[in-house]
Design a protein around this motif. Structure first.
Motif, PDB file in Angstrom:
ATOM      1  N   ASP A 137       0.740  -1.128  -0.054  1.00 32.44           N
ATOM      2  CA  ASP A 137      -0.164  -0.004  -0.018  1.00 32.44           C
ATOM      3  C   ASP A 137       0.956   1.329   0.093  1.00 32.44           C
ATOM      4  OD1 ASP A 137      -2.381  -1.109  -0.372  1.00 32.44           O
ATOM      5  OD2 ASP A 137      -2.858  -1.198   1.737  1.00 32.44           O
ATOM      6  N   TRP A 138       0.132   2.127  -0.609  1.00 32.62           N
ATOM      7  CA  TRP A 138       1.103   3.529  -0.552  1.00 32.62           C
ATOM      8  C   TRP A 138       1.200   4.289   0.395  1.00 32.62           C
ATOM      9  CZ3 TRP A 138      -1.386   7.713  -4.504  1.00 32.62           C
ATOM     10  CH2 TRP A 138      -0.226   8.607  -4.719  1.00 32.62           C
ATOM     11  N   LEU A 139       2.257   4.820   1.199  1.00 32.32           N
ATOM     12  CA  LEU A 139       2.196   5.467   2.213  1.00 32.32           C
ATOM     13  C   LEU A 139       2.103   6.935   1.526  1.00 32.32           C
ATOM     14  CD1 LEU A 139       3.347   5.950   5.283  1.00 32.32           C
ATOM     15  CD2 LEU A 139       5.578   6.100   4.067  1.00 32.32           C
ATOM     16  N   PHE A 140       1.146   7.635   2.264  1.00 33.93           N
ATOM     17  CA  PHE A 140       0.623   8.997   1.553  1.00 33.93           C
ATOM     18  C   PHE A 140       0.948  10.100   2.430  1.00 33.93           C
ATOM     19  CE2 PHE A 140      -2.929  11.724  -0.112  1.00 33.93           C
ATOM     20  CZ  PHE A 140      -2.462  11.600  -1.382  1.00 33.93           C
ATOM     21  N   SER A 141       1.280  10.117   3.586  1.00 44.29           N
ATOM     22  CA  SER A 141       1.620  11.254   4.546  1.00 44.29           C
ATOM     23  C   SER A 141       3.148  11.685   4.413  1.00 44.29           C
ATOM     24  CB  SER A 141       0.841  11.022   5.700  1.00 44.29           C
ATOM     25  OG  SER A 141       1.259   9.898   6.405  1.00 44.29           O
ATOM     26  N   ARG A 142       3.186  13.032   4.506  1.00 39.39           N
ATOM     27  CA  ARG A 142       4.508  13.388   4.747  1.00 39.39           C
ATOM     28  C   ARG A 142       4.802  14.634   5.902  1.00 39.39           C
ATOM     29  NH1 ARG A 142       4.581  10.004   1.708  1.00 39.39           N
ATOM     30  NH2 ARG A 142       5.476   9.626  -0.578  1.00 39.39           N
ATOM     31  N   VAL A 195       1.028  16.409   5.486  1.00 45.57           N
ATOM     32  CA  VAL A 195       0.642  17.019   4.173  1.00 45.57           C
ATOM     33  C   VAL A 195       0.783  15.630   3.135  1.00 45.57           C
ATOM     34  CG1 VAL A 195       1.210  19.419   4.516  1.00 45.57           C
ATOM     35  CG2 VAL A 195       2.820  17.803   3.553  1.00 45.57           C
ATOM     36  N   MET A 196       0.293  15.823   2.066  1.00 40.61           N
ATOM     37  CA  MET A 196       0.261  15.089   0.936  1.00 40.61           C
ATOM     38  C   MET A 196       1.569  14.948   0.195  1.00 40.61           C
ATOM     39  SD  MET A 196      -3.522  15.348  -0.673  1.00 40.61           S
ATOM     40  CE  MET A 196      -5.024  15.678   0.364  1.00 40.61           C
ATOM     41  N   PRO A 197       2.126  13.824  -0.336  1.00 41.66           N
ATOM     42  CA  PRO A 197       3.219  13.690  -1.042  1.00 41.66           C
ATOM     43  C   PRO A 197       3.075  14.496  -2.409  1.00 41.66           C
ATOM     44  CG  PRO A 197       1.909  11.641  -1.299  1.00 41.66           C
ATOM     45  CD  PRO A 197       1.159  12.390  -0.356  1.00 41.66           C
ATOM     46  N   GLN A 198       4.369  14.605  -2.694  1.00 36.12           N
ATOM     47  CA  GLN A 198       4.670  15.294  -3.982  1.00 36.12           C
ATOM     48  C   GLN A 198       3.542  14.621  -5.267  1.00 36.12           C
ATOM     49  OE1 GLN A 198       8.022  16.988  -5.578  1.00 36.12           O
ATOM     50  NE2 GLN A 198       6.425  17.534  -6.837  1.00 36.12           N
ATOM     51  N   TRP A 199       3.371  13.494  -5.362  1.00 36.25           N
ATOM     52  CA  TRP A 199       2.483  13.065  -6.437  1.00 36.25           C
ATOM     53  C   TRP A 199       1.250  13.308  -6.414  1.00 36.25           C
ATOM     54  CZ3 TRP A 199       6.576  11.410  -8.673  1.00 36.25           C
ATOM     55  CH2 TRP A 199       7.725  10.854  -8.146  1.00 36.25           C
ATOM     56  N   ALA A 200       0.628  13.698  -5.207  1.00 33.05           N
ATOM     57  CA  ALA A 200      -0.962  13.930  -5.351  1.00 33.05           C
ATOM     58  C   ALA A 200      -1.237  14.719  -6.537  1.00 33.05           C
ATOM     59  CB  ALA A 200      -1.299  14.418  -3.866  1.00 33.05           C
ATOM     60  N   GLY A 201      -0.793  15.902  -6.569  1.00 35.39           N
ATOM     61  CA  GLY A 201      -1.119  16.867  -7.418  1.00 35.39           C
ATOM     62  C   GLY A 201      -1.065  16.412  -8.958  1.00 35.39           C
ATOM     63  N   SER A 202       0.087  15.533  -9.308  1.00 33.85           N
ATOM     64  CA  SER A 202       0.287  15.174 -10.548  1.00 33.85           C
ATOM     65  C   SER A 202      -0.629  13.875 -10.725  1.00 33.85           C
ATOM     66  CB  SER A 202       1.517  14.833 -10.700  1.00 33.85           C
ATOM     67  OG  SER A 202       2.196  13.903  -9.778  1.00 33.85           O
ATOM     68  N   CYS A 203      -1.582  13.377 -10.086  1.00 33.07           N
ATOM     69  CA  CYS A 203      -2.277  12.301 -10.231  1.00 33.07           C
ATOM     70  C   CYS A 203      -3.523  12.363 -10.991  1.00 33.07           C
ATOM     71  CB  CYS A 203      -2.688  11.722  -8.871  1.00 33.07           C
ATOM     72  SG  CYS A 203      -1.531  10.491  -8.011  1.00 33.07           S
ATOM     73  N   TRP A 204      -3.802  13.874 -11.121  1.00 28.02           N
ATOM     74  CA  TRP A 204      -5.216  14.139 -12.025  1.00 28.02           C
ATOM     75  C   TRP A 204      -5.128  15.388 -12.582  1.00 28.02           C
ATOM     76  CZ3 TRP A 204      -8.362  18.061 -10.865  1.00 28.02           C
ATOM     77  CH2 TRP A 204      -8.146  19.062  -9.890  1.00 28.02           C
TER      78      TRP A 204
END
Length: 946
Positions: A507-512, A592-601
């Motif tokens: 599973d993807w660790l999503f918090s930073r 906060v969310m990881p870098q990848w969140a914004g580029s997911c959509w």
RNA sequence: GCCCGAGUGGCGGAAUGGCAGACGCAGCGGACUCAAAAUCCGCCGAUUGAAAGAUCGUGUGGGUUCGAGUCCCACCUCGGGCACCA
């Protein structure tokens, strides 16, 4: 038009020669014109950017991978892919497509934050500056982006929807029966109706509110878990598995990473493992990227088997249940929860010591160590369910707690690792397959079932031996597939196992624990349960603060604990809200969310950037992203970017997209239908004796030896960039030659998917080409269209149409390098002719337009047109002018070309053969012999066999 | 170790199984010029030959084919990914 001034690459006597200075005047002028006229505005079928007329046009969505707005700006390596997509987009506009093409910025995350920390300025300020600088640099290349659709992930109007999507994922669960995500409310309904049993069998109503919340949290696609995560003290945050390199360090910063149990946000991406693998088949991606994703997800089919033991059943996962008869011992990971219960008193000290040593080893150490097997016996025995044998249970660190069940059945005769372990510790190695003679030949031994003679384990298909019990007989079967199926059936029938599938994917660790990221739209109540903020409270903006710098630690301090910058903001962390049961105090989530969140959509937002009611309008989504026919998954038509995102961004974005699809928000199953991996621009980098990079532009070469400040240095080739001290700024190229030359050079260097070394001295070739085009049409003294253009002759007309035919095909296939070569050939022919016949001028300009748009606009205007060339039709070849009356064919004798003959283009085989045999050179070569065989390939060749 | 991808002139590269090296850079020669730059014209894989030509040549070794840079097998080198994943 201003007069071109002197430049290093032009001479003053021709005021209107195409020079770097003239390009510097033409290019910004057209860039301003495009902006002023909204030339690249693309219409949606409806909504604020809508124009229903576009529905009649074929659509094309061309996407570049989202860049970071780096503080150091662009070098010439960055825009390679961008130029490629721009040329393609411009070409497609000229073939009647409605093209969606824009560019946004992935501005959250570590790079932006670290740059802010370095400069002491708030990341919002540095980010805005960096974005502005990058926009300026990209605009100067002449990229035909729709500026209205550009987005920035740090804009609250954007991350409002990133948070909204998080809420959607949080409020969803995965129904593994229907293989789809569903709203969490439907799970509540099933529990309440009794159609789904609660974990402990009580009715839903019997559970307390807190217990109900616990059950639901166990199903959510975004959940908090206390689990081993990758803690990176040097960064002061946890990172995802995908961000840890093979040698156990952080992708960013290269700091050591430690496994630690921590309470963190996870995304249940493993629920989608099957679909993420299976749907790769629907995508037009390279095999290598698909392989990397498959490899990362790591699906393996096998079986779960229970072995009885004094501590209760030990469950293992195996991909070779067919070899169960050969399982002669078991191995558990040192961290396995049953180890304590299995360890007999006499072994307690040994086991404890082994666990201590293994536990102290970081992942780095485990991997750096040689692969010599270590392990200790627990003293207990387990029962092999298939033959009732008592087999010893060991622990060893070659078995990983993080994969499968953390326990294995060891089949030393059929598994290399188990074989080594058995040899190391003198454990039995029973043979259960009869390897073929060839295997023994290769090993240099006589065939035998005495494994003491075997040099290694045998892996593969071979007849089973010693593989039977009262109710299962594999002996004589000779393939693994059948053996596995039979064994699985037996396991299931006897209740000691079943066929199952296992994945490497976690599973993807999503918090930073950072500042510069999207805050979680989550608050906690007094019982510690998480609640999403109501949608109308979004965006939850990042609180302003001066202490945005995260607490970092000694990179090797494994026992340090993360401290999120948001945690320090007491005024922000508690909040009074009414979430439906009256106003109460809540505590905010401070991750906060990881870098990848914004580029997911982000590609979805490009489609509908101004929508305030939804993250994307369904009609707009269906138009740009929807499936293009039966079996098509939908998604952007062309996605261009580097291969480095193969398992990070591309896997995460596919996952989010599928969740949104399941929840009914999207018509497309996949975000990126066609993926194209561009190569990199490499540049020479030089190291001195200390292995430190020196400024590549200060290096001198003499007779193949390189020196820097008089000292020898060694050359290597690497990705252009700051760290290798070999970056070339695009600005230098514009000044000397203009952006059109840079564009042409980057496209002409080679195929788009190949990496290639940058050679500044080669750039001049494309500059000379543009100068010749210009000179063929424009009077270099007056700047006007030349009055003395030659007349069009038939031969030149044919060259033109052959060029059109070839260039069109090359453009379509994104072979821009060969398209440019064909245009150069045409232009060289025109130079020989003394200029460009008026009838050809427009065709040349139109074909050049996608590649060198500024010059094309300028020439188009000088040719007498008053609008942009952007939407003109790309030339179409006249088929009649593609065929010649006569053609020259090579004549081969025994495979060697001996002569050439000229025949009518439509000559039949007999005529061609007669012509070949009549040829003087052929007759001389044949020397009177009669060919045994004649092969005539129409339009290609004649081959004689003597 | 496993899985991808790639090896062609001095360099970047081009070639639906059909004339290897298009196009560009560098280099060489010529025209123009008092001269240089720029421009224009030509040459430019190796060996051999005065030339015409001949022979060899796409990482190595085999194979299929009338014909192989291209297809098949084995190997070598380089690049990328994964790596004790049961």
């Amino acid at each position: 038009m201003s007069t071109a001034s002197e430049s290093p690459t032009s001479e003053p006597q021709h005021a209107f020669r195409y020079s770097g200075a003239l390009a510097q005047e033409i290019e910004p002028r057209w860039q301003d014109w495009w902006d002023a006229h909204g030339t690249f505005h693309t219409a949606n079928p409806s909504g604020p950017l809508g124009d229903p007329a576009v529905v009649d046009q074929p659509k094309l969505f061309v996407l570049d991978m989202f860049p970071y707005p780096s503080g150091t700006g662009l070098h010439v390596g960055h825009p390679l892919g961008f130029i490629g997509t721009d040329v393609f987009s411009r070409f497609k506009r000229m073939t009647g497509h409605n093209v969606l093409y824009t560019m946004g910025f992935d501005a959250f995350g570590l790079p932006a934050e670290q740059f802010a920390v370095q400069t002491g300025q708030h990341p919002a300020i540095t980010t805005a500056e960096n974005v502005a600088n990058m926009r300026r640099q990209l605009r100067r290349i002449g990229l035909s982006h729709d500026p209205r659709r550009s987005i920035d992930t740090t804009d609250p109007a954007y991350y409002r929807w990133t948070q909204w999507i998080f809420s959607q994922i949080f409020n969803a669960w995965y129904d593994s029966d229907r293989k789809t995500a569903r709203p969490i409310g439907e799970l509540v309904d099933e529990f309440a109706a009794g159609t789904r049993a609660t974990p402990d069998g009580r009715t839903w109503a019997e559970l307390s509110a807190s217990e109900q919340a616990d059950v639901l949290d166990g199903h959510r696609l975004a959940y908090i878990s206390e689990a081993p995560v990758n803690w990176c003290p040097g960064l002061g945050t946890v990172v995802a598995n995908e961000e840890v390199t093979a040698d156990g360090r952080s992708d960013r910063g290269n700091f050591p990473v430690f496994k630690r149990n921590m309470r963190q946000w996870m995304m249940r991406i493993t629920a989608y493992a099957d679909r993420l693998v299976d749907d790769l088949d629907l995508l037009d991606w390279t095999d290598s990227i698909k392989a990397m994703q498959r490899n990362w997800i790591g699906r393996s089919e096998g079986a779960r088997v229970d072995f009885g033991s004094p501590a209760g059943p030990i469950t293992v996962f195996t991909t070779r249940p067919d070899t169960l008869f050969g399982a002669s011992f078991m191995v558990l990971a040192p961290e396995h929860p049953l180890v304590d219960a299995l360890t007999v008193p006499e072994q307690a000290a040994t086991v404890a010591e082994y666990r201590r040593v293994a536990g102290a080893k970081s992942d780095v150490a485990r991997q750096v160590d040689d692969k010599t097997k270590t392990g200790v016996f627990t003293g207990s025995y387990a029962t092999n369910p298939i033959n009732g044998e008592q087999i010893p249970v060991w622990i060893a660190d070659y078995v990983l707690m993080g994969y499968g069940t953390g326990a294995i059945m060891a089949v030393p005769c059929g598994d290399e690792r188990d074989f080594e372990f058995a040899r190391q510790f003198g454990l039995p190695i029973p043979a259960i397959q009869q390897p073929p003679a060839s295997w023994f030949d290769a090993a240099g031994i006589e065939p035998t079932l005495d494994t003491a003679a075997w040099p290694e384990a045998f892996v593969g298909d071979a007849p089973y031996v010693n593989s039977a019990n009262d109710s299962l007989d594999l002996n004589g079967i000779s393939d693994v597939t059948t053996g596995t199926r039979r064994t699985n059936d037996w396991l299931e029938a006897h209740g000691c196992g079943e066929a199952t599938v296992n994945y490497k994917l976690r599973d993807w660790l999503f918090s930073r624990q950072r500042y510069w990221g999207e805050p979680f739209p989550i608050v906690y109540d007094e019982t510690g349960h998480a609640h999403t903020l109501p949608d109308e409270l979004l965006p939850l903006e990042l609180p302003p603060t001066d202490s945005f710098s995260p607490r970092t630690f000694d990179p090797d301090d494994a026992m340090s604990n993360p401290e999120s910058p948001l945690d320090r903001l007491d005024w922000w962390t508690t909040v009074e809200l009414d979430l439906g049961d009256g106003p109460k105090r809540y505590r905010r989530d401070t991750n906060v969310m990881p870098q990848w969140a914004g580029s997911c959509w982000y590609e979805l937002r490009y489609c509908d950037p101004t929508n305030e009611n939804a993250f994307i309008d369904p009609e707009v989504e269906a138009y740009w992203m929807g499936p293009q026919g039966e079996g098509h998954p939908g998604g952007v038509d062309l996605y261009v970017g580097g291969v480095e995102h193969a398992v990070l961004h591309l896997l995460y974005a596919r996952f989010w997209h599928k969740v949104l699809y399941d929840l009914g928000h999207l018509s497309s199953k996949e975000p990126y239908h066609r993926l194209f991996n561009q190569g990199y621009i490499l540049a020479a980098a030089f190291k001195d004796e200390r292995e430190i990079y020196v400024d590549a532009f200060g290096v001198e070469e003499h007779d193949g030896q390189f020196t820097y400040q008089g000292k020898p240095v060694t050359r290597e080739w690497g990705k252009m960039g700051k760290s290798l001290k070999n970056a070339v700024a695009p600005d230098d190229i514009y000044e000397a030659y203009g952006a059109d030359t840079l564009r042409l050079y980057e496209m002409a260097m080679g195929p788009l998917d190949a990496s290639r070394p940058w050679e500044t001295r080669d750039v001049v070739g494309m500059y000379r080409f543009l100068q010749r085009v210009w000179r063929n049409l424009i009077d270099e003294d007056t700047g006007a269209l030349r009055a003395d253009l030659p007349a069009l002759d038939d031969a030149t007309d044919r060259v033109l149409h052959r060029t059109i035919d070839g260039v069109r095909a090359d453009m379509e296939a994104m072979r821009f390098n060969t398209a440019i070569a064909k245009l150069i050939e045409l232009n060289n022919a025109l130079t020989k002719l003394g200029g460009c016949p008026r009838e050809i001028g427009e065709h040349v300009v139109l074909m050049l337009a996608p590649l060198a748009p500024h010059m094309a606009e300028e020439l188009w205007r000088l040719l007498g047109h008053d609008d942009t060339v952007t939407y003109e039709s790309f030339p179409v070849a006249d088929p009649a002018k593609l065929v010649d009356d006569t053609i020259e064919l090579p004549v081969q004798i025994n495979g060697k070309v001996r002569s050439r003959i000229t025949v009518a283009a439509d000559a039949d085989a007999a005529t061609v053969e007669a012509a070949a045999l009549a040829d003087g050179k052929v007759q001389a070569s044949l020397a009177g012999a009669t060919p045994k065989k004649v092969v005539v390939v129409p339009g290609r060749t004649v081959s004689l066999v003597v």
